[in-house]
Design a protein around this motif. Structure first.
Motif, PDB file in Angstrom:
ATOM      1  N   TYR A   1      -4.749   4.579 -58.569  1.00  0.00           N
ATOM      2  CA  TYR A   1      -5.064   5.492 -57.286  1.00  0.00           C
ATOM      3  C   TYR A   1      -3.645   5.742 -56.415  1.00  0.00           C
ATOM      4  O   TYR A   1      -3.391   4.314 -56.210  1.00  0.00           O
TER       5      TYR A   1
ATOM      6  N   ARG B   1      -1.988   6.986 -52.623  1.00  0.00           N
ATOM      7  CA  ARG B   1      -2.323   7.634 -51.470  1.00  0.00           C
ATOM      8  C   ARG B   1      -1.011   7.416 -50.601  1.00  0.00           C
ATOM      9  O   ARG B   1      -0.645   6.327 -50.340  1.00  0.00           O
ATOM     10  N   ASN B   2      -0.769   8.653 -49.718  1.00  0.00           N
ATOM     11  CA  ASN B   2       0.458   8.572 -48.895  1.00  0.00           C
ATOM     12  C   ASN B   2       1.672   7.949 -49.420  1.00  0.00           C
ATOM     13  O   ASN B   2       2.303   6.962 -49.040  1.00  0.00           O
ATOM     14  N   LEU B   3       1.814   8.511 -50.743  1.00  0.00           N
ATOM     15  CA  LEU B   3       3.006   8.019 -51.556  1.00  0.00           C
ATOM     16  C   LEU B   3       3.164   6.514 -51.878  1.00  0.00           C
ATOM     17  O   LEU B   3       4.072   5.690 -52.188  1.00  0.00           O
TER      18      LEU B   3
ATOM     19  N   ALA C   1     -13.736   8.548 -52.901  1.00  0.00           N
ATOM     20  CA  ALA C   1     -12.443   9.079 -52.882  1.00  0.00           C
ATOM     21  C   ALA C   1     -12.525   9.680 -54.522  1.00  0.00           C
ATOM     22  O   ALA C   1     -13.248   8.867 -55.587  1.00  0.00           O
TER      23      ALA C   1
ATOM     24  N   HIS D   1      -9.693  11.579 -55.921  1.00  0.00           N
ATOM     25  CA  HIS D   1      -8.398  11.809 -56.708  1.00  0.00           C
ATOM     26  C   HIS D   1      -7.874  10.577 -57.123  1.00  0.00           C
ATOM     27  O   HIS D   1      -6.811   9.889 -56.808  1.00  0.00           O
TER      28      HIS D   1
END
Lengths: 251, 237
Positions: free
Chosen positions: B12, B14-16, B54, B56
Motif C-alpha cells: 500500500y 499513499r502520498n508517494l 482503503a 487502493h
C-alpha cells in the motif's frame, strides 16, 4: 448488506436537521421583520413578501452549500464509507437523500413564502393549471439545478482527492488549493464549450421564451433545461463513481 | 483452528510513500491478537485496509472467504467507524444511527454494554471525557455481531480506571467465535489479554506469534519481547 431505502431514510433524517434550522431561522427573521414594520408603522404587504422571498433565497443558497459540503465529506468519512453497501449504492443514497431533503425544504419554503405573500398573490390573475405548471416545473428545475451543482462539486472534490494521493505530504496544502482552482476553471471551460451549441439549439427552438414569454413556452423551456441538466448529472456520475470505487479513500 | 483473516503480499502506497510492502499474515478465529508497532509503523493503515475503508492496494485481503471491500465491511467492525458522527448529538441518537445502518447492530447488547461501562446515553458525545468517549466507541464497535473486531489504540491517552473497564468489557462482551485485533504501542496495557501478537516493522509483519509461546520459548514478557526488536533504535514513546 444495509438496505438502500433504510440508508436513504436515515441520511434524509440526518440532513433534515439542517433544513429545520434554516426554516426556523427564516420564520424567526420574518417575525422580527414583521414586528419591526408594525412598530415603525411601515407595514407593506409587497415589501414583506419580497423580503420573505429574499430570506428564502438566502436559505436555499445556504442549504445548497451545506449539502454540497456534507455530500463531499461522506466520501472520505469512515463513519459512512464503512457502512456495508457498495460504493454505487452509497453514492445514490447520498444524492437521493440530499435531493429529498432539498425538496422537503422547498415545500416548506413555498408554504412560508405563500403565507407571507397572501395579499400580493391574491392579485395574480393566472389560471390554476398554469400556476400549478409553474410550481411543478419550477420545482423540477430547482432540483436539477442543485443536483447538477452537487455533482460538479463532487467531481472536483474526487479529482482533487485522487490527485493528492500522488503528492508528497509537505506539498499537500498548497497543491490541493491549486488543484481546486484548476479543476474549477477546467469545469467552467468544459461547460462553456458544451453549453454553447446546445444553448444555441434551445434558443432557436424556443425563442418565444426570450420575447413574448407565453406560459407554456416558459414551462417547456424549464423542462428542457431540466432534461439537459439531468443528462449532465448522469454523464458526471460515471467518473464520480469510478473515482470513488478505485481511488478515493477515507482520511 | 481456521483463520478468519488471511493477507497475502499486501502493498500500500499513499502520498508517494510506501506504507506497507509485501505484507503477509493471518489471524486465527476466536482469538485476541495485539497488533504492535511504534507510531507510524502502519498499524492503523493495515486496519483501514482490512476493514475496507482503503481500497487502493495490491495483494489479497480475505476475511472469512470474502475478498471485496464491500463484502468485508459486513464482517468487520472497526472502531474508526465512529470518527465522523455529529459530536453534539446525544449518545442514544448516535446509537440509533448505527442501529439503522448496520443490520448486525444489536441494540440490546449496546444497552447492556453501556450500562456495564456506566455510560449515560442521554449525554452529548462532546460533553464526555476522553475515557468515556472511548468507552462509547468500544460499546458501538462491540455491539455489532461480526466475526472480526478492529480496535485501533483504544487506550490512547485515557486513565487507568477507564482502561481497566474497557479491557473488562472486551473480555466479557467478545463473542466466543469472534476475533479481536487490538493495535497499541503501549504493550503493557494489553499484554495480559492477548492470545497472540503481530509486530509491524519495516512495512511488513516481522513477527506473528502465540503469546504463551513467547513466554515459554523466550522466557520474556510480551513487552520485553516486543521491545527487543527496537533495541539500539530511538523509541518514539
Amino acid at each position: 448488506m444495509t438496505n438502500t431505502s433504510v440508508l436513504i431514510k436515515t441520511l434524509f433524517k440526518e440532513k433534515n436537521t439542517t433544513v429545520h434550522k434554516i426554516i426556523g431561522l427564516h420564520v424567526l427573521t420574518l417575525l422580527i421583520t414583521l414586528i419591526a414594520m408594525i412598530l415603525e408603522n411601515e407595514f407593506n404587504s409587497i415589501n414583506f413578501a419580497n423580503l420573505s422571498l429574499v430570506y428564502g433565497g438566502i436559505g436555499a443558497s445556504t442549504l445548497f452549500i451545506r449539502f454540497a459540503l456534507r455530500i463531499e465529506k461522506m466520501w472520505t468519512s469512515n463513519t459512512y464509507r464503512l457502512i456495508p453497501v457498495s460504493e454505487s449504492r452509497l453514492y445514490a443514497a447520498n444524492f437521493l437523500s440530499a435531493v429529498a431533503s432539498f425538496v422537503y425544504f422547498l415545500i416548506l419554503e413555498v408554504i412560508i413564502i405563500g403565507v407571507s405573500s397572501i395579499k400580493p398573490l391574491s392579485t395574480v390573475k393566472l389560471p390554476t393549471h398554469i400556476l400549478l405548471g409553474y410550481f411543478v416545473c419550477g420545482l423540477i428545475f430547482m432540483i436539477m439545478l442543485v443536483l447538477t451543482g452537487w455533482t460538479f462539486n463532487c467531481l472536483a472534490h474526487l479529482i482533487e482527492n485522487t490527485i493528492s494521493n500522488f503528492l508528497p505530504d509537505k506539498w499537500q496544502g498548497l497543491l490541493q488549493s491549486l488543484l481546486y482552482v484548476a479543476t474549477f476553471i477546467l469545469l467552467l471551460i468544459i461547460l462553456s464549450v458544451l453549453n454553447n451549441p446546445i444553448g444555441t439549439i434551445i434558443n432557436k427552438l424556443f425563442s418565444p421564451l426570450y420575447s413574448a414569454s407565453t406560459p407554456l413556452n416558459i414551462i417547456f423551456t424549464l423542462l428542457m433545461t431540466s432534461v439537459f441538466m439531468l443528462l449532465w448529472t448522469v454523464v458526471l456520475t460515471i467518473p464520480n463513481l469510478y473515482l470513488l470505487k478505485h481511488w478515493v479513500e477515507t482520511e | 483452528m481456521t483463520d478468519i483473516l488471511t493477507i497475502k503480499n499486501l502493498s500500500y502506497k499513499r502520498n508517494l510513500t510506501n506504507i506497507l510492502n509485501q505484507l503477509n499474515c493471518s489471524l486465527p478465529t476466536g482469538s485476541i491478537v495485539g497488533l504492535l508497532g511504534e507510531n507510524g509503523a502502519g498499524k492503523t493503515t493495515l486496519m483501514r485496509l482490512i476493514s475496507g475503508a482503503a481500497n487502493h492496494y495490491r495483494g489479497e485481503i480475505k476475511v472469512s472467504s470474502e475478498t471485496s471491500p464491500s463484502d468485508r465491511k459486513q464482517l468487520v467492525s472497526f472502531s474508526h467507524q465512529v470518527d465522523d458522527v455529529n459530536r453534539s448529538d446525544r449518545l442514544e441518537k448516535i446509537a440509533h444511527f448505527y442501529e439503522a445502518v448496520y443490520p448486525d447492530f444489536s441494540t440490546n447488547k449496546f444497552q447492556r454494554l453501556s450500562e456495564f461501562l456506566n455510560l449515560d446515553l442521554s449525554r452529548h458525545l462532546n460533553d464526555l471525557s476522553k475515557g468515556n468517549q472511548m468507552k462509547f466507541i468500544i460499546a458501538i464497535t462491540l455491539s455489532r455481531q461480526v466475526k472480526l473486531y478492529l480496535l485501533d489504540e483504544p487506550f490512547d491517552g485515557i486513565d487507568s480506571m477507564s482502561r481497566k473497564k474497557i479491557i473488562a468489557s472486551i473480555l466479557q462482551w467478545k463473542p466466543e467465535d469472534a476475533t479481536i485485533l487490538i493495535s497499541d504501542h503501549h504493550v503493557d496495557d494489553i499484554a495480559n489479554i492477548l492470545d497472540g501478537i503481530l509486530i509491524v516493522k519495516d512495512k511488513r509483519i516481522i513477527v506473528s506469534k502465540n503469546a504463551d509461546k513467547i513466554r515459554e520459548d523466550y522466557g520474556q514478557s510480551i513487552e520485553d519481547f516486543f521491545e527487543s526488536f527496537y533495541k539500539g533504535e530511538d523509541q518514539n514513546d
